[in-house]
Design a protein around this motif. Structure first.
Motif, PDB file in Angstrom:
ATOM      1  N   VAL A 212      24.196   1.495 -32.564  1.00  0.00           N
ATOM      2  CA  VAL A 212      25.458   0.753 -32.667  1.00  0.00           C
ATOM      3  C   VAL A 212      25.413  -0.234 -33.828  1.00  0.00           C
ATOM      4  CG1 VAL A 212      26.030   0.996 -30.236  1.00  0.00           C
ATOM      5  CG2 VAL A 212      24.653  -0.945 -30.968  1.00  0.00           C
ATOM      6  N   SER A 213      24.226  -0.431 -34.397  1.00  0.00           N
ATOM      7  CA  SER A 213      24.099  -1.330 -35.543  1.00  0.00           C
ATOM      8  C   SER A 213      24.118  -0.582 -36.867  1.00  0.00           C
ATOM      9  CB  SER A 213      22.796  -2.148 -35.434  1.00  0.00           C
ATOM     10  OG  SER A 213      21.676  -1.301 -35.252  1.00  0.00           O
ATOM     11  N   SER A 214      23.811   0.718 -36.823  1.00  0.00           N
ATOM     12  CA  SER A 214      23.884   1.589 -38.006  1.00  0.00           C
ATOM     13  C   SER A 214      24.701   2.819 -37.636  1.00  0.00           C
ATOM     14  CB  SER A 214      22.479   2.000 -38.471  1.00  0.00           C
ATOM     15  OG  SER A 214      21.691   0.880 -38.814  1.00  0.00           O
ATOM     16  N   PRO A 215      26.035   2.685 -37.559  1.00  0.00           N
ATOM     17  CA  PRO A 215      26.885   3.791 -37.119  1.00  0.00           C
ATOM     18  C   PRO A 215      26.600   5.089 -37.867  1.00  0.00           C
ATOM     19  CG  PRO A 215      28.179   1.794 -37.330  1.00  0.00           C
ATOM     20  CD  PRO A 215      26.829   1.484 -37.918  1.00  0.00           C
ATOM     21  N   GLY A 216      26.442   6.151 -37.095  1.00  0.00           N
ATOM     22  CA  GLY A 216      26.141   7.454 -37.677  1.00  0.00           C
ATOM     23  C   GLY A 216      24.680   7.834 -37.561  1.00  0.00           C
ATOM     24  N   LEU A 217      23.821   6.835 -37.285  1.00  0.00           N
ATOM     25  CA  LEU A 217      22.387   7.103 -37.155  1.00  0.00           C
ATOM     26  C   LEU A 217      22.081   7.586 -35.740  1.00  0.00           C
ATOM     27  CD1 LEU A 217      19.498   7.024 -38.259  1.00  0.00           C
ATOM     28  CD2 LEU A 217      19.408   4.597 -37.592  1.00  0.00           C
ATOM     29  N   ILE A 218      21.447   8.739 -35.657  1.00  0.00           N
ATOM     30  CA  ILE A 218      21.081   9.352 -34.384  1.00  0.00           C
ATOM     31  C   ILE A 218      19.598   9.712 -34.419  1.00  0.00           C
ATOM     32  CG2 ILE A 218      21.514  11.261 -32.787  1.00  0.00           C
ATOM     33  CD1 ILE A 218      23.934   9.504 -33.154  1.00  0.00           C
ATOM     34  N   LYS A 219      18.905   9.435 -33.331  1.00  0.00           N
ATOM     35  CA  LYS A 219      17.513   9.876 -33.207  1.00  0.00           C
ATOM     36  C   LYS A 219      17.331  10.548 -31.852  1.00  0.00           C
ATOM     37  CE  LYS A 219      15.257   6.736 -36.425  1.00  0.00           C
ATOM     38  NZ  LYS A 219      14.016   5.981 -36.718  1.00  0.00           N
ATOM     39  N   VAL A 220      16.547  11.618 -31.836  1.00  0.00           N
ATOM     40  CA  VAL A 220      16.328  12.393 -30.619  1.00  0.00           C
ATOM     41  C   VAL A 220      14.857  12.304 -30.216  1.00  0.00           C
ATOM     42  CG1 VAL A 220      16.453  14.674 -29.542  1.00  0.00           C
ATOM     43  CG2 VAL A 220      18.178  13.984 -31.231  1.00  0.00           C
ATOM     44  N   HIS A 221      14.623  12.034 -28.936  1.00  0.00           N
ATOM     45  CA  HIS A 221      13.258  12.062 -28.407  1.00  0.00           C
ATOM     46  C   HIS A 221      13.184  13.154 -27.353  1.00  0.00           C
ATOM     47  CE1 HIS A 221       9.264  10.483 -27.332  1.00  0.00           C
ATOM     48  NE2 HIS A 221       9.584  10.899 -26.112  1.00  0.00           N
ATOM     49  N   GLU A 222      12.418  14.206 -27.634  1.00  0.00           N
ATOM     50  CA  GLU A 222      12.216  15.294 -26.684  1.00  0.00           C
ATOM     51  C   GLU A 222      10.962  15.010 -25.865  1.00  0.00           C
ATOM     52  OE1 GLU A 222      12.499  19.226 -28.401  1.00  0.00           O
ATOM     53  OE2 GLU A 222      13.678  18.448 -30.081  1.00  0.00           O
TER      54      GLU A 222
END
Length: 247
Positions: free
Chosen positions: A211-221
């Motif tokens: 929510v602080s860097s809109p567009g940034l997504i990280k996935v943890h499997e």
């Protein structure tokens, strides 16, 4: 906030898996369902409610930081005692936390609506579209908002699932350099979700949305070992909760 897309923390579920978030009181008005209500009609607690039995050190540190920031930025009132200021700083930090939680829930709800092919707030597109692009890499057959009740005595509402996959979304403040986003309690949550859905062998992942860097997504499997261990820990908490509440 659309209650159909709200966080499941503190929520209850009927034996058939239907949500029982509210109850009609004696005055004829709707109110949040309580433990007393749940006992009367045999409702089961949410996964989140059970997971909250355990301490979350990272969350507690974050809360302490919010209080400290509030104390540093909140102006003192003339003649205000230190005790009164401390109470006001704590209240201010809780208000800030509530505002951020509501923002996260709104984004979360928009993502779930988009997956379901429903209209969502256009201002959330900067968060929604990257998430849709990421989960499409795993499957085209995603469903959202699936609720359930397990024979083990708990229920929940899963953010998104597809054949062989279960996903939980998390909104939080982080940047590209932040790499410690996943915590063991999230493996507990996902382990409980997949078992409750009857998807005991499904791969599970947390999708973190900044929510602080809109567009940034990280996935943890999560690894299978982590999910098995997480579910075992969850069952311990579930047993404790039942003993503690007398249900």
């Amino acid at each position: 906030m659309d209650k159909n897309f709200a966080s499941e923390s503190g929520h209850w579920y009927r034996p058939d898996g239907a949500p029982a978030y509210t109850t009609t009181g004696s005055n004829g008005k709707e109110r949040p369902t309580t433990l007393r209500d749940a006992r009367k009609v045999g409702l089961v607690p949410s996964v989140t409610m059970i997971c909250n039995v355990a301490s979350k050190p990272a969350l507690e540190i974050w809360k302490q930081k919010q209080i400290l920031l509030a104390a540093l930025t909140l102006p003192r009132r003339d003649g205000e005692s230190e005790d009164d200021f401390a109470v006001r700083a704590i209240q201010d930090s809780k208000e800030q936390s509530r505002t951020r939680a509501e923002e996260g829930s709104a984004i979360h709800g928009s993502i779930e609506k988009a997956i379901s092919g429903k209209y969502y707030d256009a201002k959330h597109a900067v968060f929604v579209q990257p998430v849709l692009a990421v989960i499409k890499k795993y499957s085209d057959g995603w469903s959202a908002e699936k609720s359930f009740a397990s024979d083990l005595g708990y229920g929940g509402k899963v953010d998104a699932h597809a054949p062989g996959y279960v996903i939980d979304f998390k909104t939080k403040e982080f940047g590209e350099a932040d790499d410690r986003l996943a915590w063991p309690e999230q493996a507990m949550q996902l382990g409980a979700y997949r078992d409750g859905l009857g998807m005991g062998s499904a791969a599970c992942a947390n999708v973190f949305i900044s929510v602080s860097s809109p567009g940034l997504i990280k996935v943890h499997e999560w690894s299978e070992d982590a999910l098995i261990l997480g579910f075992e820990k969850f069952l311990c908490l579930l047993n404790y909760w039942k003993l503690d509440k007398g249900v």
